[in-house]
Design a protein around this motif. Structure first.
Motif, short mmCIF file in Angstrom:
data_model
loop_
_atom_site.label_atom_id
_atom_site.label_comp_id
_atom_site.label_asym_id
_atom_site.label_seq_id
_atom_site.Cartn_x
_atom_site.Cartn_y
_atom_site.Cartn_z
N ALA A 8 12.78 0.57 -16.42
CA ALA A 8 13.49 -0.88 -16.11
C ALA A 8 13.54 -1.44 -16.73
O ALA A 8 12.81 -1.25 -17.81
N CYS A 9 15.07 -1.32 -17.41
CA CYS A 9 15.58 -1.89 -18.58
C CYS A 9 15.01 -2.80 -18.85
O CYS A 9 15.48 -4.24 -17.91
N PRO A 10 14.32 -3.92 -19.84
CA PRO A 10 13.19 -4.57 -20.67
C PRO A 10 14.61 -5.90 -21.14
O PRO A 10 13.61 -7.01 -21.51
N HIS A 11 15.98 -5.20 -21.28
CA HIS A 11 16.01 -5.84 -22.03
C HIS A 11 16.51 -7.44 -21.49
O HIS A 11 16.81 -7.99 -20.62
N ASP A 12 16.70 -8.58 -22.34
CA ASP A 12 16.94 -9.96 -21.86
C ASP A 12 17.94 -10.28 -21.18
O ASP A 12 19.20 -10.80 -21.30
N CYS A 13 17.88 -9.29 -19.94
CA CYS A 13 18.93 -9.94 -19.10
C CYS A 13 18.75 -10.14 -17.22
O CYS A 13 17.52 -10.16 -17.14
N PRO A 14 19.14 -10.82 -16.82
CA PRO A 14 18.59 -10.70 -15.64
C PRO A 14 18.75 -9.90 -14.97
O PRO A 14 18.04 -10.12 -13.61
N ASP A 15 19.51 -9.07 -15.20
CA ASP A 15 19.31 -7.75 -14.36
C ASP A 15 18.49 -7.22 -13.96
O ASP A 15 18.03 -6.78 -12.47
N ALA A 16 17.45 -6.40 -14.97
CA ALA A 16 16.48 -6.11 -14.90
C ALA A 16 16.21 -4.68 -13.96
O ALA A 16 15.61 -4.16 -13.05
N CYS A 17 17.41 -3.50 -14.22
CA CYS A 17 18.39 -2.65 -13.82
C CYS A 17 16.76 -1.78 -13.61
O CYS A 17 15.85 -0.83 -15.06
N GLY A 18 17.11 -0.73 -12.23
CA GLY A 18 16.08 -0.03 -12.42
C GLY A 18 17.33 0.81 -13.14
O GLY A 18 17.95 1.91 -13.51
N PHE A 43 24.37 1.49 -11.34
CA PHE A 43 24.75 1.86 -12.44
C PHE A 43 24.70 0.71 -13.52
O PHE A 43 23.89 0.27 -13.33
N LEU A 44 24.67 1.20 -15.09
CA LEU A 44 23.93 0.51 -16.30
C LEU A 44 25.35 -0.12 -16.34
O LEU A 44 26.03 0.47 -16.51
N CYS A 45 24.86 -1.40 -17.49
CA CYS A 45 26.42 -2.10 -18.35
C CYS A 45 26.53 -0.87 -19.41
O CYS A 45 25.91 0.33 -19.60
N ALA A 46 27.25 -1.37 -20.12
CA ALA A 46 27.83 -0.47 -21.56
C ALA A 46 27.13 -0.19 -22.32
O ALA A 46 27.19 0.57 -23.07
N LYS A 47 26.55 -1.29 -22.70
CA LYS A 47 25.20 -0.72 -23.61
C LYS A 47 24.28 -0.48 -23.44
O LYS A 47 23.57 0.15 -24.17
N VAL A 48 23.75 -0.47 -22.46
CA VAL A 48 22.15 0.65 -21.56
C VAL A 48 22.85 2.19 -21.23
O VAL A 48 22.17 3.04 -21.32
N ALA A 49 23.75 2.13 -21.09
CA ALA A 49 24.74 3.47 -20.95
C ALA A 49 24.83 4.74 -21.51
O ALA A 49 25.03 5.73 -22.24
N ASN A 192 26.08 -10.30 -16.20
CA ASN A 192 24.79 -10.80 -15.24
C ASN A 192 26.27 -9.37 -14.40
O ASN A 192 26.04 -9.52 -12.66
N VAL A 193 26.15 -8.24 -14.96
CA VAL A 193 27.04 -7.34 -14.16
C VAL A 193 27.05 -7.11 -12.63
O VAL A 193 28.22 -7.05 -11.61
N HIS A 194 25.92 -6.71 -12.33
CA HIS A 194 25.12 -6.22 -11.09
C HIS A 194 25.54 -7.16 -9.85
O HIS A 194 25.10 -6.48 -8.45
N LEU A 195 25.95 -8.27 -9.76
CA LEU A 195 26.00 -9.24 -8.86
C LEU A 195 27.41 -9.20 -8.82
O LEU A 195 27.50 -9.45 -7.77
N PHE A 626 27.50 -6.93 -26.72
CA PHE A 626 26.11 -6.85 -27.36
C PHE A 626 25.34 -7.71 -26.46
O PHE A 626 25.71 -8.36 -25.45
N LEU A 627 23.79 -7.74 -26.84
CA LEU A 627 22.95 -8.45 -26.26
C LEU A 627 22.19 -9.54 -27.37
O LEU A 627 21.68 -9.02 -28.02
N ASN A 628 22.69 -10.17 -27.17
CA ASN A 628 22.32 -11.60 -28.14
C ASN A 628 22.86 -10.47 -29.94
O ASN A 628 23.52 -10.24 -29.81
#
Ligand SMILES: Nc1nc2c(c(=O)[nH]1)N[C@H]1C(S)=C(S)[C@@H](COP(=O)(O)OP(=O)(O)OC[C@H]3O[C@@H](n4cnc5c(=O)[nH]c(N)nc54)[C@H](O)[C@@H]3O)O[C@H]1N2
Ligand SMILES: Nc1nc2c(c(=O)[nH]1)N[C@H]1C(S)=C(S)[C@@H](COP(=O)(O)OP(=O)(O)OC[C@H]3O[C@@H](n4cnc5c(=O)[nH]c(N)nc54)[C@H](O)[C@@H]3O)O[C@H]1N2
Ligand code: SF4
Ligand SMILES: [Mo]
Length: 732
Positions: A8-18, A43-49, A192-195, A626-628
């Motif tokens: 699970a993505c643990p970055h500081d982002c509301p989505d907490a992707c699987g 799907f993942l954001c461009a950062k974690v992809a 919050n791209v998954h919304l 980026f994430l911060n």
């Protein structure tokens, strides 16, 4: 051997992707979104992809390092270091590093008291273990100063709780049923791209999307209506909308009578905020305010995605409070696809007492609760704090030399030769440049964790996919080793990650009942147990479609939390002292704040005295890619961003003789930065915008030299978005 691991993505982002990680012969070879995750849907954001580039970056910190050069001197990266290049650091063993830290901590505790040691951490990982467990136990047992973790969201949290009492919000999947969606200070597309697919689904069924944001974000460009509000004036707008809603009788009298308190005080207060008056502060037309209020109150269901942009200003708490009153007034909490979401995190009531053990403070040398230091005021803490002064700083999960406000003051503190600084990091960041000892940290591929979320209601276990690179250790293992070196014998320092997950899930909270580690490991994600205890209402695996980007994700055909929608406040059940939504708050009155809601212009705004000297409002914002400060050092993502730019309106550029593309100096009494002007219609006159980036990657200087340590009206939060500046042409 090929295996697919669920993380699970643990970055500081509301989505907490699987996340699914494919591992071949011990090496991660592929990363993709988990299609079975009901909210993040494959799907993942461009950062974690691009995460393989991050995990296997040649810039990773792989070994403990000790400073040999001057403070502030950069490390050449790990790769060049091993090739014998000159560096500010030399490699040491973990034993040497732990010994040195333990002996310095002991000596500082003896001489100055244990409160002279300050931990500094924030959102590097939001995993329940690596975000705050063994580390907290360690610092509690040590008797170190406590850090108030306020840099992101505390003003909004207090503002929201003053009305609702608990941080719950509209279930994100319900946005597909909305007919009117307001993205209020919420850059959904970027942060919050998954919304977004749920918003799109609603729009296909006729919903309108309204964006209230001083900046023309990608979300705003895609919207039906963009209202470019002046920074920090949202309380005025919300009060103006309530003026219309109440005076025109568009509120839900039954809901108000049953489930709210203070309506008469609110009715009286909003009379001070007619649309004409609100227009002057917000920069919006009075007729637009009227229209917005009427449309919001009469289109059903209407949902507000409020995000944290609104509360990074001086009156951020009051702004969030006023916005949170809206769905309580219209009764929209009753409707599927109604309500408001700022955060869902209040639903995850893990057992923090056992995870973090604040009781251990009493066992420390101190013998009582340690003092608190507000992380926003790091610069002040390092340069002005006494009794005792901060003599040691332990940074992990954070990069304060990039992200903290009033950067120049922070750096003055970090440069102090008598300050002993340890930084536990994945990369040689701005902050490691000031470290005496750098410790190598794992990424989420390399450790196990339990993952909550602040933008949905699914709990996940994140499995370890690969062995730690080099000599990296997780935060849990690092603080376990340090505790041992300090001679802390408490049992809790010997707990395994699995035991800690079990302990965290031992909570009396009804929403966690029936959720244990084994079930999480089996099912990857589990929806919290809401309402009458129905089973996890997730997508079936075969109903989800895998996509590689937004366009390819199909709307699900299956009804989702539909069988058991979570409507937290449909029948009241607010977490406030009165149990009702509080339009009038006794608690705020006790704090000396306005018990209803009001609007006062920030001290750093176009309406303030200071604007004579520095007339432009700076929006020192985040980057979409980026994430911060995380990810900002990766070339593959740098190509997608354009840091080093100051966006300004044509009118402000012209008034200063600034051409598009010209070099400019942006300054106030805290510092200056040199940026390239971009006249592109992103902001309106009076507002300028620039992006957070690593200080040492910014030849013109960090934009946080311009931001201030002033705290918000509630929650002691940061005011990144209340900063006045002036701009002038500069020689290239
Ligand atoms: N891609 C990406 N995703 C991220 C992050 C990132 O850096 N990059 N950061 C993560 C973190 S730490 C957080 S806290 C969340 C934050 O998520 P958001 O709260 O969405 O983040 P912000 O970008 O601070 O603010 C959102 C929007 O509010 C606008 N805004 C600023 N001031 C005001 C104001 O006074 N009024 C109104 N109405 N709008 C205002 C900004 O222009 C911005 O577009 O996102 C997380 N996700
Ligand atoms: N000008 C301006 N400044 C801002 C903001 C803004 O919008 N504008 N946003 C503010 C906000 S909302 C926030 S939340 C803060 C964020 O501030 P931070 O929480 O400091 O966030 P990051 O910049 O992402 O830095 C996190 C660091 O932790 C490291 N890390 C990641 N995982 C681990 C781990 O498992 N262990 C250890 N030891 N380290 C790890 C990463 O490599 C990274 O360097 O910034 C704030 N600063
Ligand atoms: S940063 Fe956010 S959107 Fe990107 S993978 Fe992580 S949780 Fe998902
Ligand atoms: Mo944040």
């Amino acid at each position: 051997m090929k295996r697919v691991i669920h993380a699970a993505c643990p970055h500081d982002c509301p989505d907490a992707c699987g996340v699914l990680i494919t591992v071949e012969d011990g090496r991660a070879v592929k990363v993709q979104g988990d299609p079975a995750h009901p909210f993040t849907r494959g799907f993942l954001c461009a950062k974690v992809a691009k995460y393989l580039d991050r995990v296997y970056s040649p810039e990773r910190v792989l070994y403990p390092m000790r400073r040999v050069g001057a403070k502030g001197m950069q490390n050449s990266n790990a790769a060049t270091h091993s090739a014998g290049a000159k560096s500010a650091f030399e490699r040491i063993t973990w034993d040497e590093a732990l010994d040195e830290i333990a002996s310095r901590f002991r000596q500082i505790s003896r001489e100055f008291g244990s409160e002279a040691i300050l931990p500094y951490s924030y959102g590097g990982t939001l995993g329940a273990l690596n975000g705050g467990s063994m580390d907290r136990r360690f610092f509690h047992r040590l008797g170190a100063s406590q850090l108030e973790r306020t840099i992101c969201s505390s003003a909004g949290e207090e503002g929201l709780k003053s009305v609702l009492g608990i941080k719950l919000g509209t279930e994100p999947e319900q946005f597909r049923h909305s007919k009117y969606i307001i993205a209020w200070g919420a850059n959904i597309h970027g942060n919050n791209v998954h919304l977004w697919p749920f918003v799109e689904e609603a729009r296909r069924q006729g919903a309108r999307l309204v964006v209230i944001d001083p900046y023309r974000t990608r979300t705003a460009r895609c919207a039906d209506w963009h209202l470019p509000i002046n920074l920090g004036t949202d309380a005025a707008l919300a009060l103006g909308m309530m003026h219309v809603i109440i005076n025109q009788g568009l509120y839900d009298a039954d809901y108000v009578a049953r489930y709210t308190v203070g309506f008469e005080q609110l009715r009286a207060r909003v009379q001070e905020y007619p649309p004409q008056r609100v227009a002057q502060w917000t920069g919006l037309a009075a007729e637009d305010i009227l229209k917005l209020a009427r449309e919001y109150a009469t289109t059903r269901p209407a949902a507000i995605r409020l995000n944290y942009g609104v509360q990074r200003s001086e009156r951020g708490g009051m702004s969030v409070r006023a916005v949170c009153m809206l769905p309580c007034l219209t009764g929209s909490w009753k409707e599927i696809g109604g309500g408001l979401q700022l955060s869902t995190s209040g639903a995850y009531q893990l057992n923090k007492e056992v995870l973090q053990r604040p009781d251990l403070m009493r066992k420390s040398d101190l013998g009582h609760l340690a003092r608190t230091v507000n992380m926003v005021e790091l610069g002040k803490a390092l340069t002005e704090l006494n009794e005792p002064p901060v003599k040691a700083l332990f940074v992990y999960n954070s990069n304060p030399a990039a992200v903290a406000p009033n950067h120049n003051q922070v750096v003055r503190g970090l440069l102090r030769p008598d300050l002993f600084t340890v930084v536990h990091e994945q990369f040689f960041t701005d902050t490691t440049d000031y470290a005496d000892i750098v410790l190598p940290a794992t990424t989420f591929f390399e450790h196990k964790d339990l993952q909550t979320a602040y933008g949905h209601y699914y709990l996940q276990v994140s499995h370890q996919a690969i062995e730690p690179l080099g000599e990296c250790r997780s935060n849990v293992e690092t603080f376990r080793a340090l505790a041992e070196r300090m001679g802390f014998e408490d049992e809790c320092f010997r707990q395994s990650a699995d035991q800690m997950i079990d302990a965290a899930l031992q909570s009396p909270n009804p929403w966690l009942q029936g959720i244990d580690r084994h079930r999480l490991e089996r099912e990857s994600h589990v929806r919290l147990k809401f309402g009458n205890g129905q089973q996890q209402a997730g997508l079936r695996r075969d109903d989800a479609r895998v996509g590689t980007g937004l366009g390819l994700v199909q709307a699900s055909t299956q009804a989702m939390p539909e069988q058991n929608p979570f409507l937290p406040f449909a029948e009241g059940n607010f977490g406030t002292p009165s149990g009702k939504a509080e339009f009038y708050s006794e608690q705020l009155a006790n704090l000396g704040l306005d018990p209803v809601a009001n609007f006062v212009p920030p001290q750093e705004s176009r309406h303030s005295e200071r604007a004579r000297q520095f007339p432009l409002e700076l929006l020192a914002r985040k980057s979409d890619n980026f994430l911060n400060s995380s990810f900002a050092n990766l070339p593959v993502l740098q190509k997608m961003e354009n840091p080093g730019v100051l966006e300004l309106s044509a009118a402000d550029a012209k008034a200063r003789g600034i051409q598009d593309g010209a070099q400019v100096r942006v300054f106030n009494d805290r510092g200056e930065a040199f940026l390239r002007a971009r006249v592109n219609g992103a902001v309106r006159p009076g507002t300028v915008s620039a992006r957070l980036y690593w200080a040492k990657l910014s030849p013109g200087g960090s934009i946080n030299v311009l931001t201030s340590e002033r705290l918000t009206d509630m929650g002691g939060g940061a005011t990144f978005y209340s900063a006045l500046v002036e701009v002038e042409p500069a020689a290239s």
